[in-house]
Scaffold this active site. Structure first.
Site, PDB file in Angstrom:
ATOM      1  N   GLU A   1      32.355  39.202  37.825  1.00 45.24           N
ATOM      2  CA  GLU A   1      33.357  38.863  38.836  1.00 45.24           C
ATOM      3  C   GLU A   1      32.983  37.550  39.522  1.00 45.24           C
ATOM      4  OE1 GLU A   1      35.337  40.893  42.863  1.00 45.24           O
ATOM      5  OE2 GLU A   1      33.495  41.747  42.012  1.00 45.24           O
TER       6      GLU A   1
ATOM      7  N   LYS B   1      43.091  40.490  40.914  1.00 42.72           N
ATOM      8  CA  LYS B   1      42.744  41.718  41.641  1.00 42.72           C
ATOM      9  C   LYS B   1      43.897  42.135  42.544  1.00 42.72           C
ATOM     10  CE  LYS B   1      38.464  42.381  43.272  1.00 42.72           C
ATOM     11  NZ  LYS B   1      37.273  42.387  44.199  1.00 42.72           N
TER      12      LYS B   1
ATOM     13  N   CYS C   1      35.891  45.203  39.918  1.00 43.07           N
ATOM     14  CA  CYS C   1      35.119  45.823  41.002  1.00 43.07           C
ATOM     15  C   CYS C   1      35.793  47.108  41.497  1.00 43.07           C
ATOM     16  CB  CYS C   1      34.879  44.806  42.110  1.00 43.07           C
ATOM     17  SG  CYS C   1      33.418  45.156  43.130  1.00 43.07           S
TER      18      CYS C   1
END
Length: 307
Positions: free
Chosen positions: A42, A131, A165
């Site tokens: 990430e 995200k 994540c």
């Protein structure tokens, strides 16, 4: 089914330095020794700004924080820009599928997104995932996607896609990946806790897929000394992120890792036949799905791209 090699890169970028980070990325891809799928963590391009406040508290922002934001923006990447094209050239040189976590700047809106950029072995930009839910203080620096980049790709290696994540803690987001038939589930993260390993195993078992957990190894002394708001780091530990990258098969067996306390590259042989075998007794979108009871509708979800 052909067997191929996949690689997970556990490393830190050259923090806040786009040019140096691209050079390090090229070196790490070369060190992946012919892997056909290469995953980076990430926000690898060019920093996950752990420990930094950007001068923000409820009700006010500082000039130093705005200067830090400028440094952050300048070290980031946009779809189709020169840095993006260089990543594509790296994928082409390696003849590999490349998935890499980036800070993606939208040059029209001025918003930053935490994204995965995907490239094919011909160097083409395949697409991205932004995200959909930044966590806690991340919401200051990253925008939220509308679901239109919950992307997946039907490739010569298998169907690949993934989440970033703590999106992986969102049951509906995971299910959106399973509904696409994702076989190669990519999970770049900034979570270096031991408990994260349990989540990676659970997703492999739940999704009956190969899971690639990928994190950075970062120390405090990697931060530039001239950063605005560098005082934010005074009380941070010397090791800011201890890693924990891992590769897991569809029955929850660890194929490589977990890697802690150092930079390194994990590799594993991937045989998609194991997915077929794992579905003898469980399939999250098949005979265990019970569509007569449950239904998941995902707004703006894109179709799987054939590449």
């Amino acid at each position: 089914m052909a067997i191929f090699t996949a690689a997970v890169v556990q490393a830190a970028p050259v923090l806040f330095d786009l040019e140096a980070t691209l050079g390090k990325t090229a070196d790490l891809i070369e060190q992946a020794n012919g892997a056909e799928l290469i995953l980076f963590p990430e926000a690898f391009v060019s920093v996950y700004p752990r420990g930094l406040s950007f001068g923000t508290v409820v009700g006010s922002r500082s000039p130093e924080g705005r200067e830090l934001w400028q440094r952050y923006w300048d070290a980031s990447i946009a779809e189709g820009d020169a840095a993006c094209n260089r990543l594509g050239a790296m994928a082409k040189a390696a003849k590999a599928f490349l998935a890499i976590g980036v800070n993606e700047k939208d040059l029209v809106s001025g918003t930053m997104y935490c994204s995965i950029f995907y490239f094919g072995p011909n160097g083409n930009f395949l697409g991205k995932h932004r995200k959909i839910k930044p966590t806690a203080q991340e919401r200051i620096i990253w925008g939220e996607d509308d679901g239109s980049t919950l992307s997946s790709f039907d490739t010569s290696l298998g169907r690949m896609g993934g989440l970033i994540c703590w999106e992986n803690y969102m049951p509906a987001a995971r299910m959106s990946m399973y509904q696409k038939g994702v076989q190669l589930y990519l999970a770049p993260t900034a979570d270096a806790r031991e408990n994260w390993q349990h989540s990676m195993k659970h997703i492999a078992l739940e999704g009956r897929c190969f899971v690639f957990g990928c994190n950075q190894f970062v120390t405090k002394n990697m931060y530039p000394n001239d950063l605005p708001s560098i005082a934010d780091l005074q009380n941070q530990p010397d090791v800011m992120s201890n890693g924990g990258s891992v590769i897991i098969d569809p029955l929850g067996n660890v194929l490589a890792g977990s890697l802690w306390g150092t930079e390194g590259i994990l590799t594993a042989e991937i045989n998609l036949d194991l997915i077929t075998q794992s579905k003898l007794d469980f399939d999250p979108i098949g005979h265990y799905a019970r569509p007569d009871i449950f239904e998941l509708n995902v707004k703006n979800q894109p179709a799987t791209q054939k590449v």
